[in-house]
Design a protein around this motif. Structure first.
Motif, short mmCIF file in Angstrom:
data_model
loop_
_atom_site.label_atom_id
_atom_site.label_comp_id
_atom_site.label_asym_id
_atom_site.label_seq_id
_atom_site.Cartn_x
_atom_site.Cartn_y
_atom_site.Cartn_z
N THR A 1 13.50 -7.42 47.49
CA THR A 1 13.31 -8.45 48.51
C THR A 1 12.37 -9.54 48.01
N LYS A 2 11.29 -9.12 47.34
CA LYS A 2 10.33 -10.10 46.84
C LYS A 2 10.95 -10.98 45.78
N GLN A 3 11.73 -10.40 44.90
CA GLN A 3 12.36 -11.20 43.86
C GLN A 3 13.37 -12.16 44.44
N ALA B 1 30.08 -12.49 49.30
CA ALA B 1 28.64 -12.36 49.54
C ALA B 1 28.18 -13.32 50.64
N PHE B 2 28.68 -14.53 50.58
CA PHE B 2 28.30 -15.57 51.54
C PHE B 2 28.67 -15.16 52.96
N GLN B 3 29.87 -14.64 53.15
CA GLN B 3 30.32 -14.28 54.50
C GLN B 3 29.57 -13.07 55.04
N ILE B 4 29.28 -12.10 54.18
CA ILE B 4 28.52 -10.93 54.64
C ILE B 4 27.15 -11.37 55.15
N ILE B 5 26.50 -12.26 54.42
CA ILE B 5 25.20 -12.75 54.86
C ILE B 5 25.33 -13.54 56.16
N ASP B 6 26.38 -14.34 56.30
CA ASP B 6 26.62 -15.02 57.57
C ASP B 6 26.68 -14.02 58.72
N ASP B 7 27.35 -12.90 58.48
CA ASP B 7 27.49 -11.89 59.52
C ASP B 7 26.16 -11.19 59.80
N VAL B 8 25.33 -11.05 58.77
CA VAL B 8 23.98 -10.49 58.96
C VAL B 8 23.14 -11.45 59.80
N ALA C 1 19.03 -3.80 68.76
CA ALA C 1 18.17 -2.63 68.58
C ALA C 1 18.94 -1.50 67.90
N ALA C 2 20.20 -1.33 68.27
CA ALA C 2 21.03 -0.28 67.67
C ALA C 2 21.26 -0.56 66.19
N VAL C 3 21.53 -1.80 65.86
CA VAL C 3 21.78 -2.20 64.47
C VAL C 3 20.52 -1.99 63.63
N GLN C 4 19.39 -2.35 64.21
CA GLN C 4 18.12 -2.21 63.47
C GLN C 4 17.71 -0.76 63.31
N SER C 5 18.11 0.08 64.24
CA SER C 5 17.66 1.48 64.24
C SER C 5 18.23 2.29 63.08
N CYS C 6 19.36 1.87 62.54
CA CYS C 6 20.00 2.68 61.49
C CYS C 6 20.05 1.98 60.13
N GLY C 7 19.37 0.87 60.00
CA GLY C 7 19.33 0.18 58.70
C GLY C 7 20.61 -0.57 58.36
N LEU D 1 21.47 -3.72 58.84
CA LEU D 1 21.27 -5.05 58.26
C LEU D 1 20.91 -4.94 56.78
N ASP D 2 20.06 -3.98 56.45
CA ASP D 2 19.71 -3.77 55.03
C ASP D 2 20.94 -3.34 54.23
N TYR D 3 21.74 -2.46 54.83
CA TYR D 3 22.96 -2.03 54.14
C TYR D 3 23.87 -3.22 53.86
N ALA D 4 24.08 -4.05 54.87
CA ALA D 4 24.97 -5.20 54.70
C ALA D 4 24.41 -6.17 53.66
#
Length: 347
Positions: free
Chosen positions: A19-21, A231-238, A297-303, A305-308
């Motif tokens: 994430t930092k990089q 990649a671009f569309q997945i991030i749009d969805d995130v 909250a449901a999406v954040q609870s299981c990671g 967004l990070d997976y996507a």
């Protein structure tokens, strides 16, 4: 190869280090500075080609074109041609043509999705009505094909004929999947590769073709475009679940309100606990933004967004790997940077 290897090392870092990089950005991206004058020329072509004796066509087309946007697809056409040493005027015509195709899809999308905001302002259909938006979208499609003909390149016509057909199939697939809580990740990827990534792929391919690239070079740049678009569309969805409405230029939860099962939701339904999965399923089936905060909250609870985000990073890695054998030039460096920035963004 050196540029690509450095990129891949950065993207393969794990956890917080990754994430930092990814947070390392420059004020003006190289891909912007390299082709700043070229993009001004493209804008001139766009303005000239927007002309019509029909006043409403000019008004609607000018309205949506003037909204700006990232213009990544014409950028990709320019960079692909220049990566193979081409500097001819046809490149500008093709870049403008690609933007017309993209704009036409936006006009039609907003009607289908009943959207009322894009790029931070009213959509064309909200301002001018659905009929005008659809018909002006048709005008832009046909004008784009007029522009293709000027290149006298049958391969380019074939590429764009196939691409526009696939994009239309992607739109219909997405429509069929509204409210589909059984949608698999593979099905989701098919939709975004048809609907979004195909035009990225075509943008790169026509640039390489007009440059006279070899079969290997054309495929490399086309593959780059396809992975970049994915990649671009997945991030749009995130960003629909993690962005800021003012920054991304549309309302958060639009996908949920339209009943679209995007990757964060698919992951939550498959990997979240029973409560989280049920919240998402019910919200999708009702196609309503009313439970957006519960879904978030449901999406954040299981990671999810990070997976996507990680899946988007993998696609960006594949984009860079696809052009590994191209000569190391500033243009290639710009393409590598563009892949990184496609996932390292908040809009």
């Amino acid at each position: 190869m050196a540029v690509c290897k450095a990129f891949l090392v950065t993207f393969r870092a794990s956890g917080s280090a990754k994430t930092k990089q990814l947070a390392k950005t420059v004020s003006t991206p190289l891909f912007r500075t390299l082709i700043a004058e070229d993009m001004q020329t493209v804008d001139g072509v766009i303005r000239a080609r927007l002309h019509s004796d029909v006043v409403l066509i000019r008004q609607v087309a000018e309205y949506i074109i003037s909204a700006g946007g990232k213009r990544l697809r014409p950028v990709l056409t320019l960079l692909s041609g220049k990566a193979l040493g081409y500097e001819g005027a046809h490149l500008y015509e093709l870049a403008a043509m690609i933007e017309f195709i993209h704009t036409a899809t936006l006009l039609h999308d907003d009607v289908v999705d009943e959207s009322d905001m894009r790029r931070g302002r009213e959509t064309a259909n909200a301002l001018f009505g659905n009929a005008a938006s659809v018909l002006v979208g048709d005008f832009l499609y046909t004008r784009a094909f007029q522009m293709m003909v000027t290149t006298n390149n049958m391969q380019i016509l074939q590429v764009m004929a196939e691409a526009t057909n696939v994009i239309a199939e992607g739109e219909v697939l997405q429509l069929l999947n509204i409210g589909n809580t059984a949608l698999s990740e593979q099905d989701y990827l098919q939709v975004i590769q048809y609907k979004t990534a195909k035009l990225f792929e075509a943008s790169a391919r026509v640039g390489a073709l007009i440059a006279g690239g070899s079969e290997v070079q054309v495929k490399a740049l086309a593959d780059y475009g396809m992975y970049l678009g994915t990649a671009f569309q997945i991030i749009d969805d995130v960003l629909d679940y993690s962005g800021d409405a003012d920054t991304i230029g549309k309302s958060l939860g639009d996908d949920l309100a339209e009943g679209k099962a995007t990757l964060p939701l698919i992951y939550t339904m498959r990997q979240g606990d029973a409560t989280a999965a049920n919240v998402v399923r019910q919200a999708l089936e009702n196609a309503s933004r009313d439970r957006f905060h519960d879904v978030l909250a449901a999406v954040q609870s299981c990671g999810a967004l990070d997976y996507a985000k990680n899946e988007a990073i993998k696609a960006a890695e594949q984009a860079v790997a696809a052009i590994a054998e191209l000569p190391d030039t500033p243009v290639k460096q710009a393409l590598v940077e563009l892949a990184r920035l496609s996932v390292d963004r908040n809009a």
